[in-house]
Design an enzyme around this catalytic site. Structure first.
Site, PDB file in Angstrom:
ATOM      1  N   HIS A  35       0.952  -1.045  -0.125  1.00 26.09           N
ATOM      2  CA  HIS A  35      -0.062  -0.094   0.094  1.00 26.09           C
ATOM      3  C   HIS A  35       0.788   1.433   0.008  1.00 26.09           C
ATOM      4  CE1 HIS A  35      -2.937  -2.776   2.274  1.00 26.09           C
ATOM      5  NE2 HIS A  35      -3.507  -2.302   1.146  1.00 26.09           N
ATOM      6  N   LYS A 149      -1.438  -6.846  -7.623  1.00 24.42           N
ATOM      7  CA  LYS A 149      -1.552  -8.099  -7.085  1.00 24.42           C
ATOM      8  C   LYS A 149      -2.979  -8.503  -7.308  1.00 24.42           C
ATOM      9  CE  LYS A 149      -1.953  -9.395  -2.705  1.00 24.42           C
ATOM     10  NZ  LYS A 149      -3.065 -10.152  -2.701  1.00 24.42           N
ATOM     11  N   SER A 186      -2.526  -7.998   3.142  1.00 22.46           N
ATOM     12  CA  SER A 186      -3.123  -7.761   4.608  1.00 22.46           C
ATOM     13  C   SER A 186      -3.354  -9.078   5.192  1.00 22.46           C
ATOM     14  CB  SER A 186      -4.249  -6.894   4.501  1.00 22.46           C
ATOM     15  OG  SER A 186      -4.004  -5.744   3.969  1.00 22.46           O
TER      16      SER A 186
END
Ligand code: PAF
Length: 285
Positions: A35, A149, A186
């Protein structure tokens, strides 16, 4: 940086800043280096950057996944303060702010809703389109940065922009990887330690698959990927497809590969209880 939770204040601040171009990064929080690389690109390119942090319920088809999704706003803000400037904005609304009423809109994305993630996660991309279109409308950025991704998500967002005739330019940034090759996500922090240790097998295998294309046909490459990963305890390949980068049509044989088009090997793997995705350009290793 400013941290804002209402649409009204966000729009006031954007207007007041009088800076352009405006860059936008959409996230669901639990921020990692992937990010931050999007935010850094946005900061380099745009004098005003808005980053949203919102765990969007409409894109989860699994209630447990939504419940378990990591929510780490304080840590996220600590990371962002290092990369954002004073004028930049973190928008962290609550659910009522984004969905004052149920969003019944249905989007259609042609083949993009028939392949890979779409049939396995019914309603997922519709939910992504609902929230991304809301953010795009509210923020009206010039550039929006997404991570490669989420390969299919990038294709869906580009198609959303095309269908709505929006002028927003979608920038897709390369995948950021851990030192051992695992694509940053994440969800990585939810991996069982034993599974985490073995998880680099995913990137290692698709990297080999990428270079196999010169000497092997696609069914052979697919079997190689399935067998290599499934042989590891706790790992199970959900799909591995080689697709073009716009409509995501899976190619079944090498002869179907068209010159001048780019192709990516896209994979989803159940690693213990966690589902991981990754992708790599085919033929470029
Ligand atoms: O990629 C994500 O984190 C989400 O799908 C997005 C784009 C922030 C929409 O909720």
């Amino acid at each position: 940086m400013k941290v804002i939770s209402t649409v009204v204040e966000l729009q006031q601040q954007i207007k007041k800043a009088q800076l352009s171009p405006v860059g936008y990064v959409a996230t669901m929080g639990a921020l990692h280096a992937g990010h931050l690389s999007l935010v850094t690109s946005a900061v380099k390119q745009c004098p005003l950057v808005v980053i949203s942090i919102f765990v969007n319920p409409t894109q989860f088809n699994d209630k447990n996944d939504l419940k378990n999704y990591p929510r780490t706003l304080d840590d996220d803000l600590k990371l962002l303060v290092e990369v954002l400037r004073e004028s930049d904005i973190v928008f962290a609304p609550d659910e009522k702010e984004m969905y004052p009423e149920e969003d019944k809109r249905e989007f259609h994305f042609g083949n993009l809703e028939n392949v890979m993630e779409a049939p396995l996660r019914p309603g997922h991309f519709n939910g992504v389109a609902q929230i991304v279109s809301k953010f795009f409308e509210i923020i009206n950025p010039d550039f929006a940065f997404f991570g490669q991704k989420d390969f299919q998500q990038v294709a869906v967002v580009k198609e959303l922009v095309r269908q709505t005739g929006s002028k927003i330019k979608i920038v897709a940034n390369p995948i950021i990887r851990e030192k051992d090759g695992l694509a940053m996500s994440s969800r990585n922090r939810l991996l069982d330690p034993k599974i985490r240790k073995q998880a680099p097998i995913i990137f290692k295998t698709i990297s080999s698959a990428s270079s196999m294309i010169s000497e092997h046909d696609i069914p052979e490459i697919k079997s190689f990927v399935q067998n290599s990963i499934n042989s590891i305890d706790g790992f199970n390949v959900e799909y591995f497809e080689i697709v073009d980068d716009t409509e995501l049509f899976p190619v079944q044989t090498r002869d179907a590969i068209k010159k001048g088009k780019r192709y990516f090997g896209c994979i989803a793997v159940h690693a213990g209880k966690i589902r991981l995705i990754d992708n790599i350009e085919i033929g470029l290793v």
